[in-house]
Design an enzyme around this catalytic site. Structure first.
Site, PDB file in Angstrom:
ATOM      1  N   GLY A 590       0.839  -1.196   0.000  1.00 22.43           N
ATOM      2  CA  GLY A 590       0.000   0.000   0.000  1.00 22.43           C
ATOM      3  C   GLY A 590       0.865   1.233   0.000  1.00 22.43           C
ATOM      4  N   GLY A 592       1.490   4.713   2.141  1.00 22.93           N
ATOM      5  CA  GLY A 592       1.200   5.436   3.371  1.00 22.93           C
ATOM      6  C   GLY A 592       1.324   6.922   3.158  1.00 22.93           C
ATOM      7  N   MET A 596       5.903   4.331   0.435  1.00 16.88           N
ATOM      8  CA  MET A 596       5.271   3.079   0.034  1.00 16.88           C
ATOM      9  C   MET A 596       5.479   2.037   1.131  1.00 16.88           C
ATOM     10  SD  MET A 596       4.044   3.712  -2.889  1.00 16.88           S
ATOM     11  CE  MET A 596       3.775   2.253  -3.857  1.00 16.88           C
ATOM     12  N   ASP A 708      -4.361  10.376  14.768  1.00 11.39           N
ATOM     13  CA  ASP A 708      -4.815   9.998  13.422  1.00 11.39           C
ATOM     14  C   ASP A 708      -5.597   8.684  13.472  1.00 11.39           C
ATOM     15  OD1 ASP A 708      -5.191  10.542  10.781  1.00 11.39           O
ATOM     16  OD2 ASP A 708      -3.217   9.862  10.123  1.00 11.39           O
TER      17      ASP A 708
END
Ligand SMILES: *[C@@H]1O[C@H](CO)[C@@H](O)[C@H](O)[C@H]1NC(C)=O
Ligand SMILES: *[C@@H]1O[C@H](CO)[C@@H](O)[C@H](O)[C@H]1NC(C)=O
Ligand SMILES: *[C@@H]1O[C@H](CO)[C@@H](O)[C@H](O)[C@H]1NC(C)=O
Ligand SMILES: *[C@@H]1O[C@H](CO)[C@@H](O)[C@H](O)[C@H]1NC(C)=O
Ligand SMILES: *[C@@H]1O[C@H](CO)[C@@H](O)[C@H](O)[C@H]1NC(C)=O
Ligand SMILES: *[C@@H]1O[C@H](CO)[C@@H](O)[C@H](O)[C@H]1NC(C)=O
Ligand SMILES: *[C@@H]1O[C@H](CO)[C@@H](O)[C@H](O)[C@H]1NC(C)=O
Ligand SMILES: *[C@@H]1O[C@H](CO)[C@@H](O)[C@H](O)[C@H]1NC(C)=O
Ligand SMILES: *[C@@H]1O[C@H](CO)[C@@H](O)[C@H](O)[C@H]1NC(C)=O
Length: 890
Positions: A590, A592, A596, A708
């Site tokens: 994925g 971020g 990566m 977050d």
């Protein structure tokens, strides 16, 4: 070989106009053609160009701005009449032509720029040319010292109007002499995988000197003769060639061809990209027709190679009938050197032959135009009030640097068309009634018409505009009474003071002077008070209950001894070890926030996720350090743990335990989510993440704030245990005495605590707010922000639904019939209490955990709740059901 494409472009331009071709103007249909003589006097009648017979007219109706000029007389004589005038743009940054087009039709669009020392300054200008919201080309008329250029593209407009814009880049005023639009005859020619086509060259192979365009070419493509007499011999025919295959080049173009002089040599053609990067993508269209009458014992057969790769093997042109060879995909040339070769096959008795070709480069047009309904609406408003704002040209929303004055838009960079969400026309000397066109701005959230001279009534349609939140009508001369529907519209703030003749004949007006603000704030306050009272009661009750039931639940604050052990378990890796463990960054997991994430393996068995910090990220290093420091300090089974890290010069990487099942968000859209949802609501959230959060808040000294918390930061391992990840933004805050810390606001829109956003004061309740949003997401299975929803933000939307009593709409319909409404309602209430605007009124994370614990106990005891879930045995969701473990200690 082509040495100087730009110079050639000018040459082409002169050739177009100097063609020795004696034309016979046939009565051709110019249907759909737009031929503008830019800068010609507004009262000038359309006239026919002598050479082509095309009817040129003034550009006056197509552009609102600019001034007119004329090329110098001695230059005039070099060009035909349409080139003599020009329009230049001394004012504003972006000036645009707006042209009506047929949607879905492909157009050839050509613009001509000839400086001709119109201003007597002898300085060639440079400027940018845009098509719609996208940059097409930077025009630099001084580049080759020629002062002239043309630009031609084949493009399919997306909407009914096409914008051609000239942008002042600070290097002189933009100019334009002619602008031409030609619909193509056939929509299924000149196809691209993406983007549009920009003319590079269009040649027919003949010793003729005649440039062919309209009327021979019904689409007014300009065909330039090309012939290399050292290499080629010419073949011509007087017989007619069938040229209709969609491309339909002119008869004259197809009636000649070139073959190599030496019968066994290849036919070849080379070119180089000079002004475009060597990686430029292109399409080539080669037009073939056999124009010799072959004997029975003769054959012509050859292979077609582009850049050395066979495009077509054993090709034989059709007798007296066109065939066009092209690629479906764009091509590239090695180091920018391109070749086309035709190689005779052994069977062939004749050399290869070619009649004509066209080469186009691909231009990317990535930005979408603003939603058409919004464009039409804003233009109708512009017309109603005869607004002449210099920035109100071209696309209203994109590109963002040319956003129209007084507008705000959403989606300016997304994959959906941008929409207009804010219109500010205050102090714009508007006269007359409130424009009916406003109702067609259906995405409008805020409308400001204050301080104008608007008269007439307040129209009822304002109440029907669903997304409208704020209307400011103050300081006008409006009269009549305010429509009931508008006064009673929920969630709408109406400012109407300073309109002496405006009557509010409703009891709603009785107790307020300015707008309907009061009415609307009452309801949510009542709701949240009720929620709080209920919740407070429930919390107190369950708090007691929980203490009783789990007497030995350890206080996580008691000091432990594992800190050092954990620290030594964390390992520092070299960059080459990182390369090895990820098998040279083979598998991407994925992307971020600042790099990566790759899959990797440590000790050939343990799977890991490797987050590589990208070099370009400046913010990254601070966050990288914050995360390493935090994860070295804390360890908990509900926090994603750090296996190691790499800090070697520019190479920074974090190595985490591998979470095989991705993040919670992915699962919410997945097909198994309904089986996971209820258990997740009560179990996973309880058993995992909030405990991770509670641990950060209460188990760590000094306490940590994650900052977050969101569904994409809740990761699931192979047993579907949820763990909190991504501590890059986390902060510790002082323990004794102080209750908050002031920081630069960080977090994710939609999850961000509004109080923290407003005050910059961070405390642990900001995480509680974000967690409340996560809870709502789980319950509703709705996106946190959804512009198509009545209320884009999930918190506002749920709030609105609660106020309207529309409770059924809140819960994910997939859950129907398989949940206990009582416990879901407790969860909704809990979530809403987490979202209290005042952080002091939000529960602590421990209270949240307690409440969810009760919810879990209840769901756990219900028979049949998880039938579906159990039948889905491959998903081991019940693994941790009800098991409480004591968290590790910092
Ligand atoms: C473009 O079309 C609109 C209606 O669709 C019309 O009102 C307008 O006059 C047209 N503009 C030109 C320049 O033809
Ligand atoms: C091209 O396609 C559009 C929409 O499909 C259609 O309206 C138009 O008439 C077509 N043009 C030609 C020349 O076929
Ligand atoms: C075509 O016609 C012209 C005159 O009509 C003649 O001179 C020429 O030889 C013909 N060319 C061919 C290939 O028949
Ligand atoms: C358009 O061109 C395609 C091939 O390029 C052809 O198959 C088709 O028949 C043409 N359509 C028309 C209406 O000429
Ligand atoms: C092109 O063809 C000529 C002969 O006609 C040959 O000498 C030359 O090498 C060829 N060039 C390329 C790039 O193939
Ligand atoms: C084809 O046949 C003709 C006679 O019909 C002859 O003159 C010619 O040389 C033959 N060409 C080849 C390539 O065999
Ligand atoms: C490409 O062209 C350039 C200049 O024209 C030349 O220097 C270079 O060697 C060429 N490259 C190849 C692979 O032919
Ligand atoms: C609003 O849009 C509709 C449909 O698009 C159109 O028929 C109507 O004329 C528009 N109203 C105004 C006032 O522009
Ligand atoms: C507003 O309009 C009215 C009527 O047209 C006029 O009498 C008045 O002077 C205008 N006020 C302003 C500030 O323009």
């Amino acid at each position: 070989m082509e040495a100087n494409p730009q110079a050639l472009r000018l040459c082409v331009l002169i050739c177009i106009n100097f063609s020795s071709f004696l034309h016979i103007i046939e009565a051709q249909d110019q249907n759909g053609f737009i031929s503008l003589d830019c800068g010609s006097p507004p009262n000038e009648h359309p006239y026919n160009d002598v050479q082509t017979g095309l009817t040129f007219s003034t550009d006056n109706a197509f552009v609102q701005t600019g001034k007119t000029g004329k090329v110098q007389e001695e230059i005039e004589s070099l060009f035909p009449k349409p080139v003599w005038n020009l329009r230049y743009f001394p004012d504003g940054i972006r000036n645009c032509y707006t042209l009506n087009v047929t949607q879905g039709t492909k157009y050839l669009i050509r613009a001509l720029f000839v400086y001709g020392n119109y201003d007597g300054l002898n300085e060639y200008p440079g400027f940018d040319l845009y098509i719609g919201p996208n940059l097409l080309e930077t025009i630099n008329l001084g580049l080759w010292g020629t002062g002239g250029m043309f630009e031609e593209i084949i493009h399919k407009p997306i909407s009914k109007s096409l914008q051609v814009c000239l942008v002042n880049t600070g290097t002189g005023y933009p100019i334009i002499n002619t602008l031409e639009l030609r619909p193509l005859e056939n929509n299924s020619t000149y196809n691209t995988q993406s983007g549009s086509l920009r003319h590079f060259r269009r040649n027919y192979f003949s010793t003729a000197s005649r440039t062919v365009r309209y009327p021979s070419d019904v689409s007014d493509r300009v065909w330039i003769p090309n012939f290399d007499e050292k290499k080629w011999t010419e073949v011509t025919t007087n017989l007619s060639v069938n040229t209709s295959n969609g491309y339909n080049p002119p008869q004259f173009v197809m009636a000649s061809a070139s073959t190599p002089i030496s019968a066994f040599a290849p036919w070849n053609f080379t070119w180089t990209w000079l002004l475009t990067p060597s990686t430029t993508q292109f399409y080539i269209y080669m037009h073939f027709a056999e124009i010799q009458s072959l004997q029975a014992n003769e054959t012509r057969e050859f292979s077609v190679l582009v850049n050395g790769d066979p495009m077509y093997e054993r090709y034989s042109p059709k007798p007296f009938s066109i065939e066009t060879l092209s690629y479906f995909t764009p091509q590239q040339c090695d180091q920018g050197n391109c070749t086309v070769e035709l190689l005779r096959t052994s069977k062939s008795t004749l050399p290869p032959l070619i009649n004509a070709f066209e080469i186009y480069t691909v231009i990317d047009l990535p930005l979408l135009e603003t939603k058409q309904d919004d464009v039409l609406a804003i233009k109708s408003i512009q017309n109603t009030y005869s607004l002449s704002r210099i920035s109100w040209q071209g696309d209203p929303c994109v590109p963002i640097e040319f956003l129209w004055d007084g507008l705000n838009c959403a989606n300016s960079n997304a994959s959906e068309p941008p929409i207009i969400t804010y219109l500010n026309l205050s102090s714009s000397q508007l006269k007359g009634i409130i424009a009916p066109g406003i109702q067609n701005l259906t995405n409008l959230k805020e409308l400001d018409l204050s301080n104008n001279n608007l008269t007439g009534g307040v129209p009822e349609f304002l109440a029907g505009m669903k997304s409208l939140l704020v209307i400011n009508l103050s300081g006008n001369n409006l009269n009549g009474s305010i429509p009931q529907a508008l006064l009673r519209k929920k969630g709408l703030k109406l400012i109407r003071d300073g309109n002496p003749d405006l009557i509010c004949a409703d009891e709603l007006c009785a107790n307020k002077s300015v707008g309907s603000k009061k009415k609307n704030s009452v309801v949510p306050v009542v709701v949240s008070v009720v929620v709080l009272v209920v919740l407070g009661f429930a919390l107190a009750f369950f708090f007691v209950l929980r203490k009783k039931r789990t007497p030995n639940s350890a206080d996580p604050r008691t000091t432990g001894s594992s800190v050092l052990a954990i620290m030594t378990k964390n390992r520092r890796f070299t960059y080459s070890e990182v390369v090895t463990m990820t098998n040279n960054f083979e598998r991407i997991l994925g992307k971020g926030g600042f790099g990566m994430v790759y899959h990797g393996t440590v000790n050939s068995t343990e799977q890991v996720a490797v987050k590589l910090l990208s070099h370009s990220s400046s913010q990254g290093y601070k966050e990288f350090k914050a995360e390493v420091e935090l994860l070295l300090r804390v360890h908990h089974k509900n926090l994603v743990s750090l296996v190691g890290y790499c800090d070697e010069g520019e190479n920074l990487a974090l190595i985490y335990e591998y979470m095989a099942n991705g993040d919670l968000r992915e699962h919410m859209s997945g097909k198994y989510y309904e089986f996971l949802q209820i258990p997740y609501l009560c179990m996973v959230t309880y058993e995992n993440c909030p405990i991770g959060l509670e641990y950060l808040h209460n188990g760590c000294k000094p306490p940590m704030i994650h900052r977050d918390v969101k569904t994409t930061n809740i990761l699931l391992n192979e047993h579907f245990q949820a763990k909190l990840a991504d501590f890059g933004l986390s902060r510790s805050f002082p323990v004794e005495g102080e209750t908050h810390v002031s920081t630069v606001v960080a977090g994710t829109p939609g999850y961000l605590d509004p109080e923290y956003y407003r005050t910059n004061w961070l405390n642990e309740k900001s995480d509680v707010y974000s967690f409340g949003i996560v809870l709502l997401e789980i319950i509703t299975n709705q996106p946190v922000i959804n512009q198509n929803r009545e209320n884009p933000y999930i918190a506002e939307w749920v709030g609105l639904m609660l106020r309207e009593g529309d409770i059924q709409k809140i819960v994910d319909p997939k859950l129907h019939g398989d949940y206990d409404s009582g416990s879901v309602w407790r969860a909704v209430e809990l979530a809403m209490s987490c979202l209290n605007p005042l952080s002091a009124r939000r529960p602590t994370m421990s209270q949240v955990v307690t409440e969810l614990n009760e919810c879990l106990a209840y769901e756990n005891s219900r028979e049949g709740t998880s039938q579906n879930m159990n039948s889905q045995s491959s998903i081991e969701v019940s693994m941790n059901f009800g098991i409480r473990t004591t968290p590790d200690v910092c």
